[in-house]
Design a protein around this motif. Structure first.
Motif, PDB file in Angstrom:
ATOM      1  N   LEU A   1       0.834  -1.208   0.000  1.00 31.15           N
ATOM      2  CA  LEU A   1       0.000   0.000   0.000  1.00 31.15           C
ATOM      3  C   LEU A   1       0.869   1.258   0.000  1.00 31.15           C
ATOM      4  CD1 LEU A   1      -2.551  -1.239   2.689  1.00 31.15           C
ATOM      5  CD2 LEU A   1      -2.872  -1.226   0.203  1.00 31.15           C
ATOM      6  N   LYS A   2       0.286   2.347  -0.468  1.00 29.97           N
ATOM      7  CA  LYS A   2       1.026   3.611  -0.551  1.00 29.97           C
ATOM      8  C   LYS A   2       0.518   4.594   0.505  1.00 29.97           C
ATOM      9  CE  LYS A   2       3.247   3.378  -4.840  1.00 29.97           C
ATOM     10  NZ  LYS A   2       3.141   1.921  -4.756  1.00 29.97           N
ATOM     11  N   LEU A   3       1.468   5.233   1.177  1.00 34.16           N
ATOM     12  CA  LEU A   3       1.119   6.191   2.231  1.00 34.16           C
ATOM     13  C   LEU A   3       0.828   7.563   1.622  1.00 34.16           C
ATOM     14  CD1 LEU A   3       4.004   5.202   4.691  1.00 34.16           C
ATOM     15  CD2 LEU A   3       1.649   4.341   4.671  1.00 34.16           C
ATOM     16  N   VAL A   4      -0.096   8.281   2.244  1.00 35.18           N
ATOM     17  CA  VAL A   4      -0.440   9.629   1.761  1.00 35.18           C
ATOM     18  C   VAL A   4       0.644  10.624   2.174  1.00 35.18           C
ATOM     19  CG1 VAL A   4      -2.139  11.507   1.918  1.00 35.18           C
ATOM     20  CG2 VAL A   4      -2.923   9.110   1.894  1.00 35.18           C
ATOM     21  N   ALA A   5       1.133  10.470   3.390  1.00 36.25           N
ATOM     22  CA  ALA A   5       2.057  11.462   3.951  1.00 36.25           C
ATOM     23  C   ALA A   5       3.470  11.287   3.426  1.00 36.25           C
ATOM     24  CB  ALA A   5       2.071  11.353   5.474  1.00 36.25           C
ATOM     25  N   ASP A   6       4.106  12.391   3.194  1.00 31.17           N
ATOM     26  CA  ASP A   6       5.543  12.451   2.973  1.00 31.17           C
ATOM     27  C   ASP A   6       6.178  11.769   4.187  1.00 31.17           C
ATOM     28  OD1 ASP A   6       8.174  13.234   2.904  1.00 31.17           O
ATOM     29  OD2 ASP A   6       7.758  15.352   2.488  1.00 31.17           O
TER      30      ASP A   6
END
Ligand SMILES: *Cc1c(COP(=O)(O)O)cnc(C)c1O
Length: 362
Positions: A280-285
């Motif tokens: 999965l990909k995180l939204v936050a930097d």
């Protein structure tokens, strides 16, 4: 075990729950006085401040409104540093009371850039106060408040910070970072139910208070100060929430700030690593990823409604979705307060199971 994995309200330890069954006491009596002073001092320990600290009955948004109406006058220019929904809300409140908002907005998922804030302050010398969200709960980003504060203070501006979802979980030393008004809320990392908001008020904030002309009554800091001198609040406080808060605070004090922050670092990291391990990909930097809430992009073909339903019905875990522009695009996992890595491990097993059931292939 069932888990409420949202960024507040948070699950409460049994002893906190139990404390709320106690009989009412006189909120103008000696038993209350002792509790009020004890709780106030322990919140100040968590805030790392010698400033005045008031417990107000209301949700976090009430504390934000209190900060605005006690600090500002209609027509005042306010720099609104916003990295998401809660930053925008802060500006909306100020605007509703007649402040002139100068927006300083950053892309969702990013932290505020101190250099951009500096430029905004150079360009707008009349700015009276700067509004900042320490931990933006809608995106799962923690601003570098130490750096932002340095910029704001180099211009001598009043610094008002929404620390609602950071204070008591993430280091936020109010005096060291010269935060003039710092706001938090009982249902976030404090291991207490919703219903109370906390505000710290610096000397500089009191100077602003003496000139501020926005209408105020219930939230008046002057009233709060007058009554706190008598170990009371001006209006009837949420007594049972204070019972619970006292128990939660005792647990926080016993654990110690360093350990609390380290534990939140562990759960934050476990959540991010767990999500990434599922592809999965995180939204936050990631450099600014929050240790109290993690935002994750929904993978292609997975709808938020189906994911949250499967998590809740098949695994008894409640997650939450995106707000505003991120609605239907992301989901969020709260990990603040009474939480440790084993809870996150369980949550990740459930997440993997739910995604697989919905046809997701890593
Ligand atoms: C939860 C939260 C709020 C709002 O608090 P309420 O208690 O719902 O009014 C404001 N700001 C941030 C950053 C929050 O996480």
């Amino acid at each position: 075990m069932a888990q409420l994995r949202i960024p507040g309200p948070t699950p409460l330890p049994p002893e906190v729950l139990q404390s709320q069954t106690k009989q009412m006491i006189n909120h103008r009596g000696s038993e209350y006085h002792a509790m009020m002073t004890d709780v106030t001092n322990k919140i100040k320990y968590v805030y790392q401040t010698k400033n005045d600290l008031f417990i107000l009955t209301g949700s976090g948004t009430g504390g934000m409104e209190a900060a605005i109406v006690n600090m500002l006058s209609p027509g005042d220019q306010v720099l609104s540093v916003s990295i998401g929904i809660f930053g925008d809300r802060f500006a909306s409140i100020a605007q509703a009371f007649g402040a002139k908002i100068i927006p300083c907005k950053f892309e969702m998922g990013k932290a505020a850039d101190p250099d951009v804030v500096r430029k905004a302050l150079v360009d707008n010398p009349e700015v009276k106060a700067v509004l900042i969200t320490h931990n933006e709960t809608s995106t799962g980003v923690t601003n570098d408040l130490a750096a932002l504060s340095k910029v704001v203070k180099s211009f001598g501006k009043l610094l008002i910070v929404d620390c609602i979802s950071s204070m008591s979980s993430i280091n936020c030393p109010v005096d060291e970072w010269q935060i003039d008004v710092a706001i938090s809320g009982s249902q976030k990392g404090w291991m207490a139910p919703p219903g109370l908001t906390f505000v710290s008020v610096s000397q500089k904030a009191w100077d602003a208070y003496s000139k501020a002309k926005m209408p105020r009554f219930y939230w008046d800091f002057g009233q709060a100060k007058k009554y706190l001198a008598k170990e009371e609040t001006p209006w009837t406080p949420a007594v049972s929430v204070i019972y619970a808060l006292q128990v939660g605070l005792n647990m926080l004090v016993k654990e110690g700030l360093e350990n609390i922050f380290a534990r939140h670092e562990r759960v934050g990291k476990a959540t991010r690593e767990g999500a990434k391990a599922l592809g999965l990909k995180l939204v936050a930097d990631e450099k600014y990823a929050s240790n109290t809430v993690t935002s994750i992009w929904l993978p292609a073909g997975i709808e938020y409604k189906a994911l949250s339903k499967t998590m809740r019905e098949d695994y008894q875990i409640t997650i939450t979705g995106g707000q505003g522009a991120l609605d239907g695009k992301i989901f969020r996992i709260g990990h603040l307060g009474w939480v440790d890595v084993k809870d996150i491990d369980e949550c990740m097993v459930a997440l993997k199971g739910a995604l697989t059931k919905l046809g997701y292939k890593n």
